[in-house]
Design a protein around this motif. Structure first.
Motif, mmCIF file in Angstrom:
data_model
loop_
_atom_site.group_PDB
_atom_site.id
_atom_site.type_symbol
_atom_site.label_atom_id
_atom_site.label_comp_id
_atom_site.label_asym_id
_atom_site.label_seq_id
_atom_site.Cartn_x
_atom_site.Cartn_y
_atom_site.Cartn_z
ATOM 1 N N PRO A 157 0.790 -1.436 0.278
ATOM 2 C CA PRO A 157 0.110 0.066 0.120
ATOM 3 C C PRO A 157 0.721 1.269 0.136
ATOM 4 N N THR A 176 -6.021 4.125 -6.712
ATOM 5 C CA THR A 176 -6.880 3.159 -6.804
ATOM 6 C C THR A 176 -6.861 2.575 -8.196
ATOM 7 N N GLU A 181 -3.365 -0.061 -3.557
ATOM 8 C CA GLU A 181 -3.890 -0.043 -2.340
ATOM 9 C C GLU A 181 -3.596 1.238 -1.805
ATOM 10 N N HIS A 183 -4.082 4.089 1.344
ATOM 11 C CA HIS A 183 -4.190 4.199 2.752
ATOM 12 C C HIS A 183 -4.276 5.868 2.755
ATOM 13 N N THR A 196 -13.240 6.726 2.341
ATOM 14 C CA THR A 196 -13.405 5.348 2.020
ATOM 15 C C THR A 196 -14.161 5.014 0.720
ATOM 16 N N GLY A 199 -11.966 5.241 -2.091
ATOM 17 C CA GLY A 199 -11.045 3.934 -2.452
ATOM 18 C C GLY A 199 -10.008 3.713 -1.280
ATOM 19 N N ALA A 200 -9.983 4.478 -0.400
ATOM 20 C CA ALA A 200 -8.925 4.363 0.857
ATOM 21 C C ALA A 200 -9.281 2.995 1.711
ATOM 22 N N ARG A 201 -8.504 2.284 1.705
ATOM 23 C CA ARG A 201 -8.705 0.947 2.165
ATOM 24 C C ARG A 201 -8.430 1.021 3.850
ATOM 25 N N GLN A 202 -7.905 2.138 4.216
ATOM 26 C CA GLN A 202 -7.441 2.203 5.484
ATOM 27 C C GLN A 202 -7.469 3.737 5.831
#
Length: 335
Positions: A157, A176, A181, A183, A196, A199-202
């Motif tokens: 990421p 993304t 990935e 963050h 989120t 596309g933010a996974r965290q």
């Protein structure tokens, strides 16, 4: 040239005068603009943090006055002394000295040097190009330069700091789309759901970060897009994986950097400086081709949260400098 109006509105910055900082809408003529081979009927611009600094005098952006503000513009060519452009061509200009050494895009018409003008790439319209503007161009230029140094999605990421800002939001979307990935680090957790959705996974609270104090700490990310600088950038150097890259494009959190050579010589981490305003033309063309194609953000409509006219710019500047702005603000121009 006979079809052009004798004058047109422009947001002109005079700088410090006896009465304080002076900037506002004026009628100007084409012969008052900075020289250039291409005359553009301006349709759209955007508001970047740099525009707010320039328009209010909060930052030393202008290198001479008076100048018309606005570092971005898109529109159609009305006349050209360059064989590369013809009347009716849809074009854009970002950076290239606009609102620094040259008159910028906050006007009905813009006169630009041909070397700075980019044909609007197929896949974007003029409005979408300004949702991206310098913010999207900066994020994509950062990723382009990182990939030239070997960055790839398989490494892991990439973290985006200042994720609630224009570059941050577009950076998450672009990463993304490019297969990474993403963050996010932000001080505005009220935007968690929005980040989120981009596309933010965290999503990580800036207030809960703890980097540790050793020159090298456990590595968390394969790379970073950083617009904060200062202590944020200090910390990032200690937690990037071997052969990862940190793209530095801003200094919202400070200009000083306190780190060691350890990340660079033991983990082969690269610190990549991003100067969107002075990027060479070949990079400009490459970035805009990517932004209109495989890296085209999927959430442009959602990211464009506000649309204003020239007379509303002072209020937008205040909101941005006070931290109240969110998303990208578009400027509908009188051209």
């Amino acid at each position: 040239m006979s079809t052009l109006p004798d004058s047109f509105p422009a947001f002109r910055i005079h700088g410090e005068t006896g009465d304080g900082w002076r900037a506002g809408i004026e009628e100007v003529g084409l012969d008052e603009l900075s020289p250039g081979e291409v005359v553009i009927r301006a349709q759209w611009s955007s508001v970047n943090y740099k525009d707010a600094l320039a328009g209010t005098g909060a930052g030393r952006i202008l290198r001479k006055t008076p100048l018309i503000g606005g570092i971005d513009v898109s529109g159609t060519v009305v006349s050209s002394e360059s064989p590369d452009f013809a009347p009716g061509d849809a074009v854009l200009v970002t950076g290239c000295g606009q609102s620094e050494t040259r008159d910028g895009g906050y006007a009905g018409f813009v006169r630009a040097e041909a070397a700075s003008v980019i044909p609007l790439p197929r896949g974007l319209d003029l409005r979408e190009a300004m949702i991206l503007g310098t913010a999207g161009f900066t994020a994509a230029l950062a990723l382009l330069r990182m990939e030239r140094l070997g960055q790839n999605p398989g490494q892991g990421p990439i973290v985006v700091t200042g994720a609630s800002g224009g570059v941050g939001m577009l950076g998450i979307d672009i990463l993304t789309r490019a297969g990474y990935e993403a963050h996010a680090i932000t001080g505005k957790l009220e935007h968690l759901d929005f980040l989120t959705a981009l596309g933010a996974r965290q999503v990580i609270s800036r207030d809960k970060l703890y980097w540790g104090q050793r020159p090298l700490e456990p590595a968390h990310w394969a790379g970073a897009l950083d617009g904060v600088g200062g202590e944020m950038l200090d910390g990032l150097t200690r937690v990037i994986q071997p052969r990862g890259n940190i793209a530095s494009y801003g200094m919202a959190g400070g200009t000083e950097l306190h780190t060691t050579v350890m990340p660079f010589i033991l983990r082969a981490v690269s610190l990549v400086g991003i100067s969107a305003s002075t990027a060479p033309r070949a990079d400009r063309e490459a970035v805009w081709s990517l932004l209109a194609g495989p890296w085209r953000p999927a959430h442009l409509t959602a990211i464009a949260t506000r649309e204003v006219t020239l007379d509303q710019l002072p209020g937008v500047f205040s909101d941005m400098l006070d931290g109240r702005a969110f998303g990208r603000t578009l400027v509908r121009l009188p051209g």
